[in-house]
Write a protein that holds these residues in place. Sequence first.
Motif, PDB file in Angstrom:
ATOM      1  N   TYR A 316       0.797  -1.047   0.048  1.00  0.00           N
ATOM      2  CA  TYR A 316       0.013   0.013  -0.094  1.00  0.00           C
ATOM      3  C   TYR A 316       0.825   1.156   0.044  1.00  0.00           C
ATOM      4  CZ  TYR A 316      -4.449  -2.167   1.194  1.00  0.00           C
ATOM      5  OH  TYR A 316      -5.747  -3.007   1.011  1.00  0.00           O
ATOM      6  N   ASP A 328      -3.558   2.845  -1.482  1.00  0.00           N
ATOM      7  CA  ASP A 328      -3.597   2.293  -2.905  1.00  0.00           C
ATOM      8  C   ASP A 328      -2.411   1.260  -3.090  1.00  0.00           C
ATOM      9  OD1 ASP A 328      -5.697   3.894  -3.935  1.00  0.00           O
ATOM     10  OD2 ASP A 328      -4.327   5.824  -3.798  1.00  0.00           O
ATOM     11  N   ALA A 329      -2.827   0.136  -3.734  1.00  0.00           N
ATOM     12  CA  ALA A 329      -1.655  -0.633  -3.529  1.00  0.00           C
ATOM     13  C   ALA A 329      -1.022  -1.091  -5.061  1.00  0.00           C
ATOM     14  CB  ALA A 329      -2.419  -2.367  -3.438  1.00  0.00           C
ATOM     15  N   TYR A 330       0.200  -0.929  -4.867  1.00  0.00           N
ATOM     16  CA  TYR A 330       1.221  -1.170  -6.131  1.00  0.00           C
ATOM     17  C   TYR A 330       2.013  -2.392  -6.008  1.00  0.00           C
ATOM     18  CZ  TYR A 330      -0.391   3.725  -6.867  1.00  0.00           C
ATOM     19  OH  TYR A 330      -1.084   4.936  -7.307  1.00  0.00           O
ATOM     20  N   LYS A 366      -0.547  -0.384 -10.757  1.00  0.00           N
ATOM     21  CA  LYS A 366      -1.443  -0.701  -9.642  1.00  0.00           C
ATOM     22  C   LYS A 366      -1.798  -2.185  -9.637  1.00  0.00           C
ATOM     23  CE  LYS A 366      -4.297   2.008  -7.894  1.00  0.00           C
ATOM     24  NZ  LYS A 366      -5.454   2.815  -7.524  1.00  0.00           N
ATOM     25  N   ASN A 368      -4.186  -4.226  -9.715  1.00  0.00           N
ATOM     26  CA  ASN A 368      -5.365  -4.646 -10.152  1.00  0.00           C
ATOM     27  C   ASN A 368      -5.082  -5.596 -11.612  1.00  0.00           C
ATOM     28  OD1 ASN A 368      -6.697  -2.492  -8.759  1.00  0.00           O
ATOM     29  ND2 ASN A 368      -6.453  -1.093 -10.223  1.00  0.00           N
ATOM     30  N   VAL A 378      -8.475  -6.396  -6.820  1.00  0.00           N
ATOM     31  CA  VAL A 378      -8.799  -4.927  -7.161  1.00  0.00           C
ATOM     32  C   VAL A 378      -8.294  -4.362  -5.602  1.00  0.00           C
ATOM     33  CG1 VAL A 378     -10.434  -3.115  -7.216  1.00  0.00           C
ATOM     34  CG2 VAL A 378     -10.966  -5.342  -8.200  1.00  0.00           C
ATOM     35  N   ASN A 379      -7.222  -3.325  -6.186  1.00  0.00           N
ATOM     36  CA  ASN A 379      -6.298  -2.647  -5.118  1.00  0.00           C
ATOM     37  C   ASN A 379      -5.800  -3.598  -4.068  1.00  0.00           C
ATOM     38  OD1 ASN A 379      -5.487  -0.012  -4.023  1.00  0.00           O
ATOM     39  ND2 ASN A 379      -7.104  -0.286  -2.733  1.00  0.00           N
ATOM     40  N   LYS A 383     -11.477  -9.782  -4.775  1.00  0.00           N
ATOM     41  CA  LYS A 383     -13.083  -9.178  -4.966  1.00  0.00           C
ATOM     42  C   LYS A 383     -13.950 -10.426  -5.021  1.00  0.00           C
ATOM     43  CE  LYS A 383     -15.824  -5.997  -7.346  1.00  0.00           C
ATOM     44  NZ  LYS A 383     -16.267  -4.866  -8.504  1.00  0.00           N
TER      45      LYS A 383
END
Length: 384
Positions: A316, A328-330, A366, A368, A378-379, A383
């Motif tokens: 994050y 926000d996850a990268y 990112k 995703n 997602v992030n 999901k």
Amino acid sequence: MEYRELFDACKENAISGRYVTLDDILPLLKQHSSHGMVKSVGNSVNGLPLLSYKVGSGPRRILLWSQMHGNETTATKALFDVFNFLCGKSEPARKLLSEFTFCFVPMLNPDGAKAYTRENAAGIDLNRDFHELTQPESRALVELFEEFEPEICYNLHDQRTIFGVGDTGRPATISFLSPAFNHNCDMNACRQKAVEVIVGMNAVLQALIPGQVGRFDDSFNINCVGDNFQFRGIPTVLIEAGHYPSDYQREQTRFYFFVSLLSGFQYLSENDIVANAIDDYLNIPQNKTVFFDFVYRNVNVNYDGIEKNTNFAAQYKEELVGKTIGFDAYIVQVGNLENHYGHIEINADGRIFRNDAHNFPEIGQKANFYLGNDVKIVNGLKKM
């Protein structure tokens, strides 16, 4: 002492989450001014007041400061929980106030707090400024330190989610340090006093979060406030708030920080400091950078028609949006993750990685993507 019950009764509900600014704590300090003395001890680069809160009438003096780094807020929240405890009517609170005079600086870097940055408004890391004293915030703390003449100091911080307790695979939810006073990291009576208090706090925490307490690196740096004050002969205890599973708002860690502070005060009150705790201190495992927020294992990736199995990790990045901290996850590492852990781990079981770009994980993307046809990330999170 029943710490959970006490915390629930004393928790300051007006502040929570990761973003805490001077505007949030000013009305709380005003409320507490009827129990102690709130005083300006200086001003920040941008002219915001640096406020201290002094309470208690005892001969023994304890100086504590928080949010030297503006984006490290867990200790600030825990301090206001402690303030509520101290202004209560309980016998333990009255005893502490009769034995000690506490001087708290709950926000040393209000400019950094507002911007949610580690540095102050001049772009300086205050914890690297205690030799040259180039910044008004650093000078204010040193002047307060010299005027107040504390018996012991507490230097309060947050650490990133990357730290684990040695090689145990457990997160370092709380970490301690008795800073070095020289480059040899020798032990003297001053440092041993901080060690003794840490050992007392650790004993209490092990009953609550066994195996989740670490010991911070003690490399000496005279520019760091704890090292500098310990060099001056005043015992200084560093406490770092770290990660508790799923607790990215640091509200569970806040409880363990509250426990650390109160158990440390109690230890000082009830025990004569002796020099036989060094082995117990060194037996606290040293922190290691072994964690990512997310680890994805056993992922198949198609590189130019050649399918390979790999692992990758995401982390994050905290970003201020309005008055809220977004996470926000990268993707930050691809390949060998041996001896590393994820706070969340997902086994792809050989599913093919695909996304909207190159269909293989790249550092800086990112987080995703898809794993096969049935798992959507997602992030960073699966999901449902």
